[in-house]
Design a protein around this motif. Structure first.
Motif, PDB file in Angstrom:
ATOM      1  N   LEU A 243      22.600 117.310  20.176  1.00  0.00           N
ATOM      2  CA  LEU A 243      21.308 118.446  19.663  1.00  0.00           C
ATOM      3  C   LEU A 243      20.520 118.105  20.857  1.00  0.00           C
ATOM      4  O   LEU A 243      19.420 117.004  20.718  1.00  0.00           O
ATOM      5  CB  LEU A 243      21.808 118.518  18.292  1.00  0.00           C
ATOM      6  N   LEU A 244      19.114 119.294  20.872  1.00  0.00           N
ATOM      7  CA  LEU A 244      17.941 119.352  21.009  1.00  0.00           C
ATOM      8  C   LEU A 244      17.272 120.502  20.527  1.00  0.00           C
ATOM      9  O   LEU A 244      17.774 121.300  20.789  1.00  0.00           O
ATOM     10  CB  LEU A 244      17.543 120.029  22.853  1.00  0.00           C
ATOM     11  N   MET A 258      18.399 120.252   9.940  1.00  0.00           N
ATOM     12  CA  MET A 258      19.940 119.921  10.847  1.00  0.00           C
ATOM     13  C   MET A 258      19.942 118.085  10.827  1.00  0.00           C
ATOM     14  O   MET A 258      20.704 117.837  10.888  1.00  0.00           O
ATOM     15  CB  MET A 258      20.133 120.634  12.086  1.00  0.00           C
ATOM     16  N   VAL A 259      19.027 117.208  11.020  1.00  0.00           N
ATOM     17  CA  VAL A 259      18.829 116.090  11.495  1.00  0.00           C
ATOM     18  C   VAL A 259      19.500 115.365  10.331  1.00  0.00           C
ATOM     19  O   VAL A 259      19.864 114.869  10.359  1.00  0.00           O
ATOM     20  CB  VAL A 259      17.784 115.721  11.688  1.00  0.00           C
ATOM     21  N   ASP A 260      19.236 115.961   8.960  1.00  0.00           N
ATOM     22  CA  ASP A 260      19.735 115.317   7.590  1.00  0.00           C
ATOM     23  C   ASP A 260      21.458 115.725   7.884  1.00  0.00           C
ATOM     24  O   ASP A 260      21.895 115.061   7.589  1.00  0.00           O
ATOM     25  CB  ASP A 260      18.693 116.143   7.126  1.00  0.00           C
ATOM     26  N   ASP A 261      21.868 116.890   8.622  1.00  0.00           N
ATOM     27  CA  ASP A 261      23.090 117.189   8.095  1.00  0.00           C
ATOM     28  C   ASP A 261      23.619 116.243   8.843  1.00  0.00           C
ATOM     29  O   ASP A 261      24.754 116.090   8.792  1.00  0.00           O
ATOM     30  CB  ASP A 261      23.557 118.615   8.544  1.00  0.00           C
ATOM     31  N   PRO A 267      29.107 115.842  12.967  1.00  0.00           N
ATOM     32  CA  PRO A 267      29.940 114.848  13.795  1.00  0.00           C
ATOM     33  C   PRO A 267      28.965 114.006  14.959  1.00  0.00           C
ATOM     34  O   PRO A 267      26.793 114.068  14.548  1.00  0.00           O
ATOM     35  CB  PRO A 267      30.925 115.509  14.660  1.00  0.00           C
ATOM     36  N   PRO A 268      29.260 112.447  14.906  1.00  0.00           N
ATOM     37  CA  PRO A 268      27.982 111.763  15.952  1.00  0.00           C
ATOM     38  C   PRO A 268      27.694 112.408  17.009  1.00  0.00           C
ATOM     39  O   PRO A 268      28.690 113.241  17.788  1.00  0.00           O
ATOM     40  CB  PRO A 268      29.516 110.939  15.749  1.00  0.00           C
ATOM     41  N   ARG A 269      26.786 112.365  17.178  1.00  0.00           N
ATOM     42  CA  ARG A 269      25.811 112.852  18.252  1.00  0.00           C
ATOM     43  C   ARG A 269      24.885 112.077  18.436  1.00  0.00           C
ATOM     44  O   ARG A 269      24.412 112.115  17.456  1.00  0.00           O
ATOM     45  CB  ARG A 269      25.796 114.343  18.493  1.00  0.00           C
ATOM     46  N   ARG A 270      24.173 112.549  19.342  1.00  0.00           N
ATOM     47  CA  ARG A 270      23.099 112.358  19.728  1.00  0.00           C
ATOM     48  C   ARG A 270      21.725 113.594  19.439  1.00  0.00           C
ATOM     49  O   ARG A 270      22.603 114.869  19.827  1.00  0.00           O
ATOM     50  CB  ARG A 270      22.315 112.376  21.898  1.00  0.00           C
ATOM     51  N   GLU A 295      15.965 104.224  11.068  1.00  0.00           N
ATOM     52  CA  GLU A 295      17.513 104.438  10.206  1.00  0.00           C
ATOM     53  C   GLU A 295      18.879 104.818  11.018  1.00  0.00           C
ATOM     54  O   GLU A 295      20.248 104.291  10.628  1.00  0.00           O
ATOM     55  CB  GLU A 295      17.517 104.921   8.780  1.00  0.00           C
ATOM     56  N   ASN A 296      18.926 105.914  12.303  1.00  0.00           N
ATOM     57  CA  ASN A 296      19.306 106.288  12.416  1.00  0.00           C
ATOM     58  C   ASN A 296      19.597 106.459  13.989  1.00  0.00           C
ATOM     59  O   ASN A 296      18.672 107.066  14.900  1.00  0.00           O
ATOM     60  CB  ASN A 296      19.718 107.905  12.196  1.00  0.00           C
ATOM     61  N   SER A 297      20.329 104.784  14.888  1.00  0.00           N
ATOM     62  CA  SER A 297      19.855 104.943  16.211  1.00  0.00           C
ATOM     63  C   SER A 297      20.227 106.638  16.925  1.00  0.00           C
ATOM     64  O   SER A 297      19.771 105.963  18.362  1.00  0.00           O
ATOM     65  CB  SER A 297      21.387 103.620  17.012  1.00  0.00           C
ATOM     66  N   TRP A 298      20.991 107.643  16.811  1.00  0.00           N
ATOM     67  CA  TRP A 298      21.484 108.738  17.535  1.00  0.00           C
ATOM     68  C   TRP A 298      20.543 108.968  16.977  1.00  0.00           C
ATOM     69  O   TRP A 298      20.224 110.404  18.473  1.00  0.00           O
ATOM     70  CB  TRP A 298      22.636 108.432  16.762  1.00  0.00           C
TER      71      TRP A 298
END
Length: 379
Positions: A243-244, A258-261, A267-270, A295-298
Motif C-alpha cells: 500500500l501507498l 487502514m494501517v491499523d487494519d 494480510p502481511p504487506r509493505r 512496532e511494525n517493521s512493514w
C-alpha cells in the motif's frame, strides 16, 4: 431522458447562488410544513446542501453503474433524518417548481425529463432504505475520551452503545445535542475493535458549528448520534498488494485506520504512509504514528511540511515528496486530503505510471455538503 437539457437547466438554477436553494426550501416548507422539523433551526449551513448533492447526481446521471450504489447508500443514510417514502414526492415537486422558476425556456418536455430522472433517483434511494429494514436509523455513542492535540484539533474516542460495523477508510456522520439536526462526516482513525472503540480526529473550522463544538465543548460522558458508514476508500479484501497511503491534513484519519487494519488483521504487506502538513507543529498525531512505525517493521511513515523552513522533515508539497520517493507503480494507492493536494497527487502518480484502477481518493473539505458523490467531506 434528455441529459444535456437537464444539465443546461440545472446550470441556470445553480448560477443564482442562494436564490434557488432558498426558493426550493420555501416551496417545500410551505407546501409540506411537516418537513420543516427534519432540518436545523438555522438553515445557514443547510441551504446549499440539496442543490450541491443534486449537482453531483446530474453530473453522473449517465453513469448509472457508479451512481446507483451511491444513491442506495444515501437512501439508507437519510433514515436518520426521519425521511419516509411519502417525503420523496414532496421534494420532487418542489425541485421541479424551483427548476421551472429559474428557467424562462422551461418546457413540458423538460418537465417530463426531470420527473422521470427524479423518479429513478427516488426509487433507488427508497430501495436503499428498504434494504436497511431492521437496522437502527442511527446509533448512540458515548464519548469516553477527549484529548486536545493542538489549539484547534482534538482526538475523540467514542464507543457506540450497540454494535457498529464499518470498514477502515469509510466515514460516518454524527450529530450532537449541542447542534441538533446538524450532521457532519468524519472518518474513524482505527479499524473496528472488539471493544467497539472508535477514534475520531476533528479540527475546529472557522464558522463550523459542529466541529467547534466537538473540539471545544464536547466532553467525556456526552452522547453523540452516528449515521451509517459510507464511502469507497476502503481496500478490498481481494487485494494483497503493498500500500501507498498519502494524506493531507485531516485526511490522515481514514489512512491511519487502514494501517491499523493491516496491523490487526493483515494480510502481511509493505505500507508507506506519507502525511503532509503546512508546518511541523501541526502534526497532531505524530507520536502515535511514530510508535506504530517502531512496532511494525512493514510500516514506513514520512512526514512532509510545505511551509516550514526550520523543520528537519521532508520539505515540499506532499504530492511532490511522494513522487520523489517512488516509483509506486506496483502499489495499491489511497489518497485523502484537501482537493488541490488530492488532485496533484493523483495526477502525479498517474503520470508516473500508477494504473488508475489501483488509485482511490477522497476529498476533505470544510463545511461542504456531504457526503458528495466524489467522496469524503467534513466540516
Amino acid at each position: 431522458m434528455d441529459i444535456p437539457a437537464m444539465r443546461a437547466n440545472f446550470a441556470k438554477a445553480a448560477a443564482t447562488g442562494d436564490e434557488a436553494p432558498l426558493y426550493f426550501y420555501s416551496h417545500l416548507f410551505l407546501s409540506h410544513p411537516e418537513t420543516r422539523e427534519m432540518f436545523p433551526v438555522s438553515m445557514a449551513h443547510q441551504r446549499d446542501r440539496f442543490f450541491t448533492a443534486l449537482g453531483d447526481v446530474v453530473t453522473r446521471v449517465d453513469d448509472l453503474d457508479a451512481l446507483v450504489p451511491i444513491l442506495r447508500q444515501l437512501g439508507r443514510d437519510h433514515l436518520k433524518f426521519g425521511v419516509l417514502p411519502a417525503h420523496y414526492p414532496a421534494a420532487g415537486a418542489s425541485l421541479l417548481a424551483t427548476l421551472e422558476h429559474f428557467d424562462d425556456e422551461w418546457t413540458p418536455e423538460l418537465a417530463k425529463t426531470w420527473a422521470e430522472a427524479y423518479d429513478v433517483v427516488a426509487t433507488v434511494m427508497m430501495q436503499g432504505a428498504e434494504e436497511a429494514a431492521g437496522q437502527p436509523a442511527w446509533w448512540d455513542a458515548d464519548v469516553v475520551g477527549h484529548e486536545r492535540r493542538t489549539l484547534d484539533v482534538a482526538v475523540l474516542r467514542i464507543r457506540p452503545q450497540v454494535r457498529y460495523d464499518y470498514l477502515p477508510g469509510q466515514s460516518l456522520s454524527l450529530e450532537s445535542e449541542l447542534r441538533p439536526r446538524l450532521w457532519r462526516y468524519y472518518s474513524p482513525a482505527n479499524a473496528p475493535r472488539p471493544d467497539g472503540l472508535i477514534e475520531l480526529h476533528v479540527k475546529a473550522r472557522d464558522g463550523g458549528p459542529v466541529s467547534s463544538a466537538l473540539v471545544r465543548s464536547i466532553g467525556v460522558g456526552d452522547v453523540l448520534r452516528l449515521g451509517p458508514p459510507l464511502g469507497h476508500l476502503a481496500v478490498g479484501e481481494d487485494s494483497d498488494r503493498d500500500l501507498l497511503l498519502v494524506s493531507g491534513g485531516m485526511g490522515l484519519a481514514p489512512l491511519k485506520a487502514m494501517v491499523d487494519d493491516v496491523a490487526r488483521h493483515g494480510p502481511p504487506r509493505r505500507v508507506d504512509l506519507f502525511a503532509g502538513f503546512r508546518t511541523e507543529d501541526q502534526i497532531y498525531d505524530r507520536a502515535e504514528l511514530e510508535q506504530l512505525a517502531r512496532e511494525n517493521s512493514w510500516l514506513n511513515v514520512t512526514f512532509a511540511v510545505s511551509d516550514d523552513a526550520f523543520s528537519s522533515l521532508e520539505h515540499g508539497d506532499v504530492a511532490d515528496v511522494v513522487r520523489r520517493a517512488g516509483p509506486w507503480s506496483s502499489r495499491e494507492v489511497r489518497i485523502a486530503g484537501p482537493e488541490p493536494m488530492v488532485a496533484a497527487t493523483v495526477a502525479g502518480l498517474r503520470e508516473d505510471g500508477v494504473p488508475e484502477q489501483r488509485m482511490s481518493s477522497e476529498v476533505f473539505a470544510p463545511s461542504r455538503p456531504g457526503p458528495s458523490v466524489d467522496g469524503e467531506v467534513t466540516e
